[in-house]
Design a protein around this motif. Sequence first.
Motif, mmCIF file in Angstrom:
data_model
loop_
_atom_site.group_PDB
_atom_site.id
_atom_site.type_symbol
_atom_site.label_atom_id
_atom_site.label_comp_id
_atom_site.label_asym_id
_atom_site.label_seq_id
_atom_site.Cartn_x
_atom_site.Cartn_y
_atom_site.Cartn_z
ATOM 1 N N SER A 12 0.811 -1.218 0.000
ATOM 2 C CA SER A 12 0.000 0.000 0.000
ATOM 3 C C SER A 12 0.845 1.268 0.000
ATOM 4 O O SER A 12 0.347 2.357 -0.236
ATOM 5 C CB SER A 12 -0.929 0.012 1.224
ATOM 6 O OG SER A 12 -0.166 0.061 2.428
ATOM 7 N N SER A 13 2.140 1.131 0.289
ATOM 8 C CA SER A 13 3.025 2.299 0.292
ATOM 9 C C SER A 13 4.108 2.123 -0.770
ATOM 10 O O SER A 13 4.493 1.001 -1.100
ATOM 11 C CB SER A 13 3.681 2.476 1.667
ATOM 12 O OG SER A 13 4.501 1.365 1.972
ATOM 13 N N ASP A 14 4.583 3.218 -1.299
ATOM 14 C CA ASP A 14 5.619 3.166 -2.333
ATOM 15 C C ASP A 14 6.920 3.715 -1.751
ATOM 16 O O ASP A 14 7.433 4.742 -2.196
ATOM 17 C CB ASP A 14 5.180 3.973 -3.553
ATOM 18 C CG ASP A 14 6.150 3.798 -4.725
ATOM 19 O OD1 ASP A 14 6.938 2.831 -4.701
ATOM 20 O OD2 ASP A 14 6.129 4.638 -5.638
ATOM 21 N N HIS A 15 7.431 3.003 -0.747
ATOM 22 C CA HIS A 15 8.648 3.466 -0.085
ATOM 23 C C HIS A 15 9.833 3.445 -1.038
ATOM 24 O O HIS A 15 10.659 4.361 -1.050
ATOM 25 C CB HIS A 15 8.928 2.588 1.140
ATOM 26 C CG HIS A 15 10.080 3.069 1.958
ATOM 27 N ND1 HIS A 15 11.035 2.237 2.479
ATOM 28 C CD2 HIS A 15 10.459 4.323 2.325
ATOM 29 C CE1 HIS A 15 11.929 2.939 3.137
ATOM 30 N NE2 HIS A 15 11.603 4.207 3.057
ATOM 31 N N GLU A 16 9.910 2.393 -1.847
ATOM 32 C CA GLU A 16 11.006 2.309 -2.809
ATOM 33 C C GLU A 16 10.947 3.468 -3.795
ATOM 34 O O GLU A 16 11.972 4.015 -4.198
ATOM 35 C CB GLU A 16 10.960 0.982 -3.562
ATOM 36 C CG GLU A 16 12.144 0.803 -4.515
ATOM 37 C CD GLU A 16 12.058 -0.473 -5.324
ATOM 38 O OE1 GLU A 16 11.277 -0.489 -6.301
ATOM 39 O OE2 GLU A 16 12.754 -1.438 -4.982
ATOM 40 N N GLY A 17 9.732 3.852 -4.169
ATOM 41 C CA GLY A 17 9.578 4.972 -5.091
ATOM 42 C C GLY A 17 10.148 6.262 -4.529
ATOM 43 O O GLY A 17 10.759 7.053 -5.257
ATOM 44 N N GLU A 18 9.947 6.479 -3.222
ATOM 45 C CA GLU A 18 10.493 7.677 -2.583
ATOM 46 C C GLU A 18 12.022 7.653 -2.593
ATOM 47 O O GLU A 18 12.675 8.684 -2.797
ATOM 48 C CB GLU A 18 9.979 7.774 -1.141
ATOM 49 C CG GLU A 18 8.474 7.956 -1.025
ATOM 50 C CD GLU A 18 7.995 9.198 -1.758
ATOM 51 O OE1 GLU A 18 8.638 10.256 -1.615
ATOM 52 O OE2 GLU A 18 6.985 9.110 -2.482
ATOM 53 N N ILE A 19 12.591 6.467 -2.367
ATOM 54 C CA ILE A 19 14.049 6.322 -2.399
ATOM 55 C C ILE A 19 14.585 6.608 -3.800
ATOM 56 O O ILE A 19 15.581 7.323 -3.968
ATOM 57 C CB ILE A 19 14.456 4.902 -1.945
ATOM 58 C CG1 ILE A 19 14.120 4.701 -0.466
ATOM 59 C CG2 ILE A 19 15.940 4.655 -2.199
ATOM 60 C CD1 ILE A 19 14.348 3.289 0.031
ATOM 61 N N LEU A 20 13.917 6.068 -4.810
ATOM 62 C CA LEU A 20 14.367 6.263 -6.194
ATOM 63 C C LEU A 20 14.286 7.731 -6.612
ATOM 64 O O LEU A 20 15.131 8.213 -7.374
ATOM 65 C CB LEU A 20 13.536 5.394 -7.141
ATOM 66 C CG LEU A 20 13.687 3.876 -6.961
ATOM 67 C CD1 LEU A 20 12.798 3.133 -7.943
ATOM 68 C CD2 LEU A 20 15.143 3.447 -7.130
ATOM 69 N N THR A 62 13.831 11.039 4.342
ATOM 70 C CA THR A 62 13.477 9.792 3.650
ATOM 71 C C THR A 62 14.310 8.642 4.193
ATOM 72 O O THR A 62 15.533 8.626 4.047
ATOM 73 C CB THR A 62 13.707 9.924 2.129
ATOM 74 O OG1 THR A 62 12.997 11.062 1.638
ATOM 75 C CG2 THR A 62 13.230 8.677 1.402
ATOM 76 N N SER A 63 13.658 7.685 4.810
ATOM 77 C CA SER A 63 14.386 6.550 5.386
ATOM 78 C C SER A 63 14.734 5.519 4.314
ATOM 79 O O SER A 63 14.034 5.390 3.310
ATOM 80 C CB SER A 63 13.535 5.879 6.474
ATOM 81 O OG SER A 63 12.349 5.332 5.911
#
Length: 229
Positions: free
Chosen positions: A67-75, A169-170
Amino acid sequence: MSNVQSKESVAERTRVYIDSHPSIKDCVSKGLINYSSLTRLIMKELNISNEEAVMIACRRYAQKLGSSDHEGEILKILKDSRLEMRTKLCIITAKNDWAVMHKMDSLFRDLWNEKSIMQIVQSTSAVTIICDKMLRDRIMDTLGRFNIIKVRDDLVEISVKSPEAIVETSGVISYLINNLSDAGINIEETISCHTDTIFVVSKDSMIDAYSVLSRTIQNAEETVEARQA
């Protein structure tokens, strides 16, 4: 009541197991895993007998991760990052005691006035100094060679300079370290300074490390652009 507590315990242990295995967590978050195989693996390694509870925990955690796009934030952070490299460095590890710190005080002031770059990391047992190789003997003589624990030469510093958003951003540093680790590159030291993530590697690993980080940034650019298209 005990049965409910048992299921909660299994669910928590399952989440902890997935979190502690980044490659598995990545596949779970993207829906690229066989839940039956994962369930059997977790049951075996954690000595859990309740297959249904583990399976349910895996699927529920997958829904949460998806449900979250954590990888997207990292990219997004990495696509706007750039690399800088500094060669001919050394790492001096000295005892962490009052005498050493007192000597470092005057040394640091002198090097600051000379605009020399020196990075210091202090732990409870030692002080690590990352500096230009030309400063090695001067620093060792100032601190006292009997206070030196170890010296590592022929090192290279690769800095990943990122936008301000990296502070909030973690997972960015972990993402970079995983890429270097997967390529078999040993990291001598890692330092985070505001928006800079600094990796110190051996001269022999310089080209491979730079290539891995460069590809990581390039892949981030391509992935973000493809998702926005």
